[in-house]
Design a protein around this motif. Structure first.
Motif, PDB file in Angstrom:
ATOM      1  N   ALA A  90      20.583  24.355  52.050  1.00 60.81           N
ATOM      2  CA  ALA A  90      19.840  24.871  53.198  1.00 60.81           C
ATOM      3  C   ALA A  90      18.962  23.793  53.831  1.00 60.81           C
ATOM      4  CB  ALA A  90      18.977  26.062  52.787  1.00 60.81           C
ATOM      5  N   GLY A  91      18.658  22.745  53.085  1.00 64.72           N
ATOM      6  CA  GLY A  91      17.837  21.663  53.615  1.00 64.72           C
ATOM      7  C   GLY A  91      18.620  20.413  53.935  1.00 64.72           C
ATOM      8  N   VAL A  92      19.954  20.550  54.096  1.00 64.50           N
ATOM      9  CA  VAL A  92      20.813  19.383  54.308  1.00 64.50           C
ATOM     10  C   VAL A  92      21.592  19.522  55.612  1.00 64.50           C
ATOM     11  CG1 VAL A  92      22.791  18.077  53.401  1.00 64.50           C
ATOM     12  CG2 VAL A  92      21.068  18.975  51.831  1.00 64.50           C
ATOM     13  N   ASP A  93      21.606  18.461  56.400  1.00 61.54           N
ATOM     14  CA  ASP A  93      22.494  18.348  57.550  1.00 61.54           C
ATOM     15  C   ASP A  93      23.793  17.741  57.029  1.00 61.54           C
ATOM     16  OD1 ASP A  93      23.965  17.540  59.764  1.00 61.54           O
ATOM     17  OD2 ASP A  93      22.220  16.852  60.888  1.00 61.54           O
ATOM     18  N   ARG A  94      24.802  18.582  56.864  1.00 61.04           N
ATOM     19  CA  ARG A  94      26.034  18.142  56.200  1.00 61.04           C
ATOM     20  C   ARG A  94      26.864  17.212  57.082  1.00 61.04           C
ATOM     21  NH1 ARG A  94      28.613  23.458  54.819  1.00 61.04           N
ATOM     22  NH2 ARG A  94      30.329  22.113  54.123  1.00 61.04           N
ATOM     23  N   VAL A  95      26.652  17.269  58.391  1.00 60.03           N
ATOM     24  CA  VAL A  95      27.314  16.313  59.271  1.00 60.03           C
ATOM     25  C   VAL A  95      26.720  14.927  59.066  1.00 60.03           C
ATOM     26  CG1 VAL A  95      27.753  15.678  61.676  1.00 60.03           C
ATOM     27  CG2 VAL A  95      27.897  18.081  60.975  1.00 60.03           C
ATOM     28  N   ALA A  96      25.406  14.859  59.031  1.00 59.18           N
ATOM     29  CA  ALA A  96      24.732  13.570  58.822  1.00 59.18           C
ATOM     30  C   ALA A  96      25.041  12.983  57.448  1.00 59.18           C
ATOM     31  CB  ALA A  96      23.220  13.745  58.988  1.00 59.18           C
ATOM     32  N   LEU A  97      25.243  13.850  56.456  1.00 64.23           N
ATOM     33  CA  LEU A  97      25.570  13.364  55.104  1.00 64.23           C
ATOM     34  C   LEU A  97      26.921  12.673  55.082  1.00 64.23           C
ATOM     35  CD1 LEU A  97      24.872  13.188  52.087  1.00 64.23           C
ATOM     36  CD2 LEU A  97      25.837  15.499  51.817  1.00 64.23           C
ATOM     37  N   GLY A  98      27.832  13.110  55.937  1.00 63.01           N
ATOM     38  CA  GLY A  98      29.166  12.527  55.946  1.00 63.01           C
ATOM     39  C   GLY A  98      30.016  13.104  54.825  1.00 63.01           C
ATOM     40  N   GLU A  99      31.255  12.691  54.803  1.00 62.32           N
ATOM     41  CA  GLU A  99      32.209  13.275  53.860  1.00 62.32           C
ATOM     42  C   GLU A  99      32.025  12.691  52.458  1.00 62.32           C
ATOM     43  OE1 GLU A  99      36.971  14.042  53.942  1.00 62.32           O
ATOM     44  OE2 GLU A  99      35.876  14.313  55.822  1.00 62.32           O
ATOM     45  N   ARG A 100      30.982  13.147  51.813  1.00 60.76           N
ATOM     46  CA  ARG A 100      30.669  12.742  50.441  1.00 60.76           C
ATOM     47  C   ARG A 100      29.973  13.916  49.750  1.00 60.76           C
ATOM     48  NH1 ARG A 100      27.824   9.348  53.781  1.00 60.76           N
ATOM     49  NH2 ARG A 100      29.012   7.541  53.048  1.00 60.76           N
ATOM     50  N   GLN A 101      29.931  13.874  48.429  1.00 61.45           N
ATOM     51  CA  GLN A 101      29.344  14.967  47.644  1.00 61.45           C
ATOM     52  C   GLN A 101      28.203  14.457  46.776  1.00 61.45           C
ATOM     53  OE1 GLN A 101      31.668  18.210  45.679  1.00 61.45           O
ATOM     54  NE2 GLN A 101      31.152  17.155  43.776  1.00 61.45           N
ATOM     55  N   ILE A 102      27.141  15.251  46.700  1.00 62.19           N
ATOM     56  CA  ILE A 102      26.059  14.984  45.760  1.00 62.19           C
ATOM     57  C   ILE A 102      25.970  16.181  44.811  1.00 62.19           C
ATOM     58  CG2 ILE A 102      23.602  14.519  45.438  1.00 62.19           C
ATOM     59  CD1 ILE A 102      23.558  13.297  48.242  1.00 62.19           C
ATOM     60  N   THR A 103      26.086  15.888  43.538  1.00 61.40           N
ATOM     61  CA  THR A 103      25.971  16.925  42.507  1.00 61.40           C
ATOM     62  C   THR A 103      24.622  16.788  41.827  1.00 61.40           C
ATOM     63  OG1 THR A 103      28.359  16.896  42.117  1.00 61.40           O
ATOM     64  CG2 THR A 103      26.987  17.902  40.408  1.00 61.40           C
ATOM     65  N   VAL A 104      23.872  17.872  41.807  1.00 60.46           N
ATOM     66  CA  VAL A 104      22.560  17.881  41.165  1.00 60.46           C
ATOM     67  C   VAL A 104      22.676  18.640  39.841  1.00 60.46           C
ATOM     68  CG1 VAL A 104      20.146  18.590  41.373  1.00 60.46           C
ATOM     69  CG2 VAL A 104      21.386  17.770  43.392  1.00 60.46           C
ATOM     70  N   ASP A 105      22.414  17.951  38.749  1.00 55.91           N
ATOM     71  CA  ASP A 105      22.445  18.555  37.421  1.00 55.91           C
ATOM     72  C   ASP A 105      21.025  18.883  36.979  1.00 55.91           C
ATOM     73  OD1 ASP A 105      25.295  18.470  36.336  1.00 55.91           O
ATOM     74  OD2 ASP A 105      25.043  16.411  37.055  1.00 55.91           O
ATOM     75  N   CYS A 106      20.818  20.119  36.556  1.00 57.43           N
ATOM     76  CA  CYS A 106      19.500  20.576  36.124  1.00 57.43           C
ATOM     77  C   CYS A 106      19.603  21.054  34.673  1.00 57.43           C
ATOM     78  CB  CYS A 106      19.005  21.714  37.017  1.00 57.43           C
ATOM     79  SG  CYS A 106      18.919  21.278  38.780  1.00 57.43           S
ATOM     80  N   ASP A 107      18.969  20.322  33.785  1.00 57.88           N
ATOM     81  CA  ASP A 107      19.029  20.636  32.360  1.00 57.88           C
ATOM     82  C   ASP A 107      17.647  21.009  31.860  1.00 57.88           C
ATOM     83  OD1 ASP A 107      21.888  19.979  31.437  1.00 57.88           O
ATOM     84  OD2 ASP A 107      21.350  18.221  32.630  1.00 57.88           O
ATOM     85  N   VAL A 108      17.520  22.245  31.386  1.00 60.94           N
ATOM     86  CA  VAL A 108      16.237  22.745  30.906  1.00 60.94           C
ATOM     87  C   VAL A 108      15.999  22.225  29.494  1.00 60.94           C
ATOM     88  CG1 VAL A 108      14.855  24.791  30.411  1.00 60.94           C
ATOM     89  CG2 VAL A 108      16.472  24.808  32.334  1.00 60.94           C
ATOM     90  N   ILE A 109      14.953  21.422  29.363  1.00 65.94           N
ATOM     91  CA  ILE A 109      14.574  20.883  28.065  1.00 65.94           C
ATOM     92  C   ILE A 109      13.701  21.874  27.310  1.00 65.94           C
ATOM     93  CG2 ILE A 109      13.301  19.008  26.923  1.00 65.94           C
ATOM     94  CD1 ILE A 109      14.003  17.262  29.348  1.00 65.94           C
TER      95      ILE A 109
END
Length: 238
Positions: free
Chosen positions: A100-119
């Motif tokens: 919701a906070g990303v302009d996917r056109v500006a990001l271009g054709e690439r992927q960012i994966t966010v991993d969230c690990d609860v310690i």
């Protein structure tokens, strides 16, 4: 009276340490009271098949809890051969929230994966994961911008989340586990830095709630998210 002694509109102490892993393009350790979540962002020059040749980027997330993040050991989901329903629901929420906070056109054709690990878990793990996940995402995007791989900033605004609920008959901000487990109403509020709502998850846990109480919880969430956004910006030097 809250078990922690906090007043009704008081957050737990929040700290965000960045650059905590060597290899990830963005990383942070977020602590919200005794809830601690490690967030890492991985940049890949590819997108899922349904986005190929569209020019649109993608941000997705994965979420997990270490076996002793809680008071008793949990079985690793890998040993069960599948993720539990709660895990799937939370990681989809994190992905939706960050996109919701990303302009996917500006990001271009690439992927960012966010991993969230609860310690360590003490209530509000999904909210901490979203808040810390945005920091990891911001750091990864900063690397893209520094390298000149994107023309304009793909991140349109901060994204942060906080829990609110009705505990002992009172609306309170940022539930810890003793409150969460006893709350009559439990809600999670995901918002932008500008105060716009991304997602609200609210449910009665044994008692109903009035519209006025929901409005009061939303007011508390506004305050909490503003504090979290300030912590995010301080962490990334914004």
């Amino acid at each position: 009276m809250r078990p922690s002694g906090r007043n009704v509109s008081e957050m737990r102490p929040v700290s965000i340490e960045v650059g905590v892993t060597k290899h990830a393009e963005g990383s942070c350790l977020i602590k919200v009271g005794d809830t601690h979540v490690l967030c890492t962002a991985t940049l890949e020059e590819r997108v899922p098949p349904f986005l190929k040749n569209t020019g649109l980027g993608w941000v997705t997330a994965e979420y997990g809890m270490l076996p002793r993040a809680t008071g008793t050991r949990m079985r690793r989901e890998a040993t069960a051969g599948k993720q539990g329903g709660r895990t799937v629901e939370i990681q989809r929420l994190i992905g939706r929230s960050l996109r919701a906070g990303v302009d996917r056109v500006a990001l271009g054709e690439r992927q960012i994966t966010v991993d969230c690990d609860v310690i360590q878990a003490d209530g509000g793990t999904r909210c901490a994961a979203i808040t810390g996940g945005w920091v990891a995402l911001r750091l990864a995007v900063n690397k893209l911008m520094k390298a000149g791989d994107v023309i304009s900033d793909p991140l349109t605004d901060n994204v942060a989340a906080v829990s609110c609920g009705i505990y002992a008959g009172q609306p309170v901000l940022d539930l810890d586990y003793p409150e969460d487990s006893e709350a009559g109403v439990d809600g999670n509020f995901v918002m932008t830095g500008g105060g716009r709502l991304i997602e609200v998850q609210m449910s009665a846990e044994g008692s109903t709630f009035a519209r006025a109480e929901m409005d009061e919880l939303l007011g508390l969430a506004d305050k909490g998210v503003a504090e979290l956004v300030a912590a995010q910006n301080a962490a990334v030097g914004g």
